[in-house]
Design a protein around this motif. Structure first.
Motif, PDB file in Angstrom:
ATOM      1  N   ARG A   1      59.531  -4.613 -25.458  1.00 39.04           N
ATOM      2  CA  ARG A   1      60.788  -3.966 -25.896  1.00 39.04           C
ATOM      3  C   ARG A   1      61.588  -4.948 -26.754  1.00 39.04           C
ATOM      4  O   ARG A   1      61.569  -6.167 -26.514  1.00 39.04           O
ATOM      5  CB  ARG A   1      61.603  -3.511 -24.671  1.00 39.04           C
ATOM      6  CG  ARG A   1      61.900  -4.642 -23.697  1.00 39.04           C
ATOM      7  CD  ARG A   1      62.582  -4.181 -22.424  1.00 39.04           C
ATOM      8  NE  ARG A   1      62.562  -5.250 -21.415  1.00 39.04           N
ATOM      9  CZ  ARG A   1      63.485  -6.192 -21.308  1.00 39.04           C
ATOM     10  NH1 ARG A   1      64.503  -6.207 -22.133  1.00 39.04           N
ATOM     11  NH2 ARG A   1      63.389  -7.117 -20.370  1.00 39.04           N
TER      12      ARG A   1
ATOM     13  N   SER B   1      64.359  -7.814 -25.487  1.00 40.62           N
ATOM     14  CA  SER B   1      63.965  -8.959 -24.661  1.00 40.62           C
ATOM     15  C   SER B   1      64.000 -10.226 -25.512  1.00 40.62           C
ATOM     16  O   SER B   1      63.437 -10.260 -26.609  1.00 40.62           O
ATOM     17  CB  SER B   1      62.544  -8.726 -24.117  1.00 40.62           C
ATOM     18  OG  SER B   1      61.826  -9.941 -24.066  1.00 40.62           O
ATOM     19  N   VAL B   2      64.619 -11.258 -24.981  1.00 40.97           N
ATOM     20  CA  VAL B   2      64.712 -12.522 -25.723  1.00 40.97           C
ATOM     21  C   VAL B   2      63.316 -13.073 -26.028  1.00 40.97           C
ATOM     22  O   VAL B   2      63.080 -13.638 -27.103  1.00 40.97           O
ATOM     23  CB  VAL B   2      65.578 -13.551 -24.947  1.00 40.97           C
ATOM     24  CG1 VAL B   2      64.892 -14.054 -23.681  1.00 40.97           C
ATOM     25  CG2 VAL B   2      65.964 -14.736 -25.817  1.00 40.97           C
ATOM     26  N   ASN B   3      62.390 -12.864 -25.110  1.00 37.22           N
ATOM     27  CA  ASN B   3      61.047 -13.416 -25.303  1.00 37.22           C
ATOM     28  C   ASN B   3      60.236 -12.610 -26.318  1.00 37.22           C
ATOM     29  O   ASN B   3      59.444 -13.172 -27.073  1.00 37.22           O
ATOM     30  CB  ASN B   3      60.333 -13.507 -23.953  1.00 37.22           C
ATOM     31  CG  ASN B   3      60.987 -14.561 -23.074  1.00 37.22           C
ATOM     32  OD1 ASN B   3      61.193 -15.683 -23.510  1.00 37.22           O
ATOM     33  ND2 ASN B   3      61.353 -14.200 -21.848  1.00 37.22           N
TER      34      ASN B   3
ATOM     35  N   LYS C   1      61.396 -13.561 -29.887  1.00 37.59           N
ATOM     36  CA  LYS C   1      60.785 -14.778 -30.451  1.00 37.59           C
ATOM     37  C   LYS C   1      59.560 -14.400 -31.286  1.00 37.59           C
ATOM     38  O   LYS C   1      59.386 -14.848 -32.416  1.00 37.59           O
ATOM     39  CB  LYS C   1      60.315 -15.724 -29.331  1.00 37.59           C
ATOM     40  CG  LYS C   1      61.398 -16.313 -28.459  1.00 37.59           C
ATOM     41  CD  LYS C   1      60.720 -17.129 -27.336  1.00 37.59           C
ATOM     42  CE  LYS C   1      61.655 -17.461 -26.217  1.00 37.59           C
ATOM     43  NZ  LYS C   1      60.961 -18.111 -25.076  1.00 37.59           N
TER      44      LYS C   1
ATOM     45  N   GLY D   1      57.926  -2.674 -20.957  1.00 41.07           N
ATOM     46  CA  GLY D   1      58.951  -3.414 -20.230  1.00 41.07           C
ATOM     47  C   GLY D   1      60.238  -2.621 -20.128  1.00 41.07           C
ATOM     48  O   GLY D   1      60.454  -1.653 -20.847  1.00 41.07           O
ATOM     49  N   GLY D   2      61.089  -3.034 -19.192  1.00 38.69           N
ATOM     50  CA  GLY D   2      62.384  -2.373 -18.997  1.00 38.69           C
ATOM     51  C   GLY D   2      62.227  -0.877 -18.799  1.00 38.69           C
ATOM     52  O   GLY D   2      61.341  -0.418 -18.067  1.00 38.69           O
TER      53      GLY D   2
ATOM     54  N   VAL E   1      54.341  -1.927 -17.997  1.00 38.34           N
ATOM     55  CA  VAL E   1      53.887  -3.251 -17.552  1.00 38.34           C
ATOM     56  C   VAL E   1      53.195  -3.241 -16.178  1.00 38.34           C
ATOM     57  O   VAL E   1      52.530  -4.216 -15.820  1.00 38.34           O
ATOM     58  CB  VAL E   1      55.046  -4.278 -17.539  1.00 38.34           C
ATOM     59  CG1 VAL E   1      55.533  -4.552 -18.949  1.00 38.34           C
ATOM     60  CG2 VAL E   1      56.192  -3.805 -16.651  1.00 38.34           C
TER      61      VAL E   1
ATOM     62  N   LEU F   1      54.803  -8.853 -17.398  1.00 40.54           N
ATOM     63  CA  LEU F   1      55.992  -9.180 -18.185  1.00 40.54           C
ATOM     64  C   LEU F   1      55.686  -8.980 -19.663  1.00 40.54           C
ATOM     65  O   LEU F   1      54.518  -8.855 -20.060  1.00 40.54           O
ATOM     66  CB  LEU F   1      56.393 -10.640 -17.934  1.00 40.54           C
ATOM     67  CG  LEU F   1      56.838 -10.981 -16.505  1.00 40.54           C
ATOM     68  CD1 LEU F   1      57.029 -12.488 -16.346  1.00 40.54           C
ATOM     69  CD2 LEU F   1      58.106 -10.231 -16.106  1.00 40.54           C
ATOM     70  N   VAL F   2      56.744  -8.971 -20.481  1.00 40.00           N
ATOM     71  CA  VAL F   2      56.576  -8.922 -21.936  1.00 40.00           C
ATOM     72  C   VAL F   2      57.126 -10.216 -22.521  1.00 40.00           C
ATOM     73  O   VAL F   2      58.021 -10.824 -21.925  1.00 40.00           O
ATOM     74  CB  VAL F   2      57.303  -7.696 -22.547  1.00 40.00           C
ATOM     75  CG1 VAL F   2      56.608  -6.420 -22.138  1.00 40.00           C
ATOM     76  CG2 VAL F   2      58.788  -7.633 -22.163  1.00 40.00           C
ATOM     77  N   PRO F   3      56.577 -10.650 -23.656  1.00 39.39           N
ATOM     78  CA  PRO F   3      55.611  -9.990 -24.532  1.00 39.39           C
ATOM     79  C   PRO F   3      54.168 -10.311 -24.161  1.00 39.39           C
ATOM     80  O   PRO F   3      53.889 -11.276 -23.450  1.00 39.39           O
ATOM     81  CB  PRO F   3      55.921 -10.618 -25.894  1.00 39.39           C
ATOM     82  CG  PRO F   3      56.317 -12.026 -25.567  1.00 39.39           C
ATOM     83  CD  PRO F   3      57.073 -11.918 -24.261  1.00 39.39           C
TER      84      PRO F   3
ATOM     85  N   GLU G   1      52.979 -15.468 -22.541  1.00 39.14           N
ATOM     86  CA  GLU G   1      53.894 -16.625 -22.625  1.00 39.14           C
ATOM     87  C   GLU G   1      54.404 -16.703 -24.059  1.00 39.14           C
ATOM     88  O   GLU G   1      53.679 -17.076 -24.988  1.00 39.14           O
ATOM     89  CB  GLU G   1      53.257 -17.951 -22.202  1.00 39.14           C
ATOM     90  CG  GLU G   1      53.202 -18.172 -20.710  1.00 39.14           C
ATOM     91  CD  GLU G   1      54.569 -18.069 -20.003  1.00 39.14           C
ATOM     92  OE1 GLU G   1      55.591 -18.432 -20.590  1.00 39.14           O
ATOM     93  OE2 GLU G   1      54.599 -17.582 -18.863  1.00 39.14           O
ATOM     94  N   SER G   2      55.679 -16.339 -24.201  1.00 44.23           N
ATOM     95  CA  SER G   2      56.240 -16.172 -25.556  1.00 44.23           C
ATOM     96  C   SER G   2      56.147 -17.424 -26.422  1.00 44.23           C
ATOM     97  O   SER G   2      55.845 -17.329 -27.612  1.00 44.23           O
ATOM     98  CB  SER G   2      57.694 -15.701 -25.459  1.00 44.23           C
ATOM     99  OG  SER G   2      58.452 -16.608 -24.672  1.00 44.23           O
TER     100      SER G   2
END
Ligand SMILES: N[C@@H](CCC(=O)N[C@@H](CS)C(=O)NCC(=O)O)C(=O)O
Length: 206
Positions: free
Chosen positions: A7, A10-12, A15, A33-34, A39, A52-54, A65-66
């Motif tokens: 999504r 997401s901060v990750n 990136k 996600g969310g 997920v 988890l994402v991404p 792992e972003s």
């Protein structure tokens, strides 16, 4: 074609999206996600057992792992630009990527979650304030570093700016008191001029 799961708020995920835009590599994005769920589906868990994402898929190769996704994309498509070829410049970029995750985000995340994703009645104001103070302190390290360089690893944007750039956008957009950190502010303004940052990172918080 590259496929990125995640999504956009997401901060990750941001990136990876900003990185893909900088590299101008074609990709497709799939919501996950969310509120989108996905997920916990077995097919997604087979790609990323953390749920988890991404997650990035590159021709049957799945990566999570972003920061690692950003490093992989930059090594593959950005050698000599986002992925510095000089070993020391690359280590410098790597250092700030890891520092973002280990030192900035654990302090900034409670401020972001407290003020953006927690209903007002449930907020722990003291915890938010303590985290805000600690974030100010650690960002002082970055502010001092940026006094003598335009980007974290030297004169040009590298992968080292990406995780920090996504985190600092949140810091700048939060409705809080921030002491003046002039070099940090100038670097942030520089990032704000980049189309990929405007498209995926410098957006209203949610
Ligand atoms: N260390 C991981 C953390 C990934 C992570 O925590 N992702 C969050 C979003 S920022 C997530 O998937 N949350 C659950 C969800 O969106 O359903 C990374 O950097 O990729």
């Amino acid at each position: 074609m590259l496929k990125l799961w995640g999504r956009t708020n997401s901060v990750n995920v941001q990136k990876a999206l900003w990185c893909l835009e900088e590299l101008q590599v074609p990709y497709e994005r799939v919501e996950a996600g969310g509120q989108f769920g996905v997920v916990n589906e077995p097919a997604y868990r087979a790609l990323n057992p953390n749920g988890l994402v991404p997650t990035l898929e590159d021709d049957g190769f799945a990566l999570w792992e972003s920061n690692v996704i950003v490093r992989y994309l930059c090594a593959k498509h950005g050698a000599g630009s986002l992925w510095p070829e000089d070993l020391k410049a690359r280590a410098e970029a790597d250092k700030w990527m890891d520092w973002a995750t280990t030192t900035v985000w654990p302090n900034l995340r409670p401020v972001f979650w407290g003020l953006v994703r927690t209903p007002e009645a449930e907020r722990d104001v003291n915890a938010i304030n303590a985290a805000r103070k600690k974030t100010t302190e650690v960002l002082g390290i970055l502010d001092a570093h940026l006094a003598t360089r335009r980007y974290v690893a030297g004169p040009a944007l590298t992968m080292g700016d990406i995780p920090l750039g996504c985190m600092v956008q949140r810091w700048m957009a939060l409705p809080i008191r921030r002491p003046e950190q002039k070099n940090l502010g100038t670097w942030f303004e520089r990032l704000c001029q980049r189309p990929g940052y405007q498209k995926y990172v410098n957006l209203p918080l949610s």
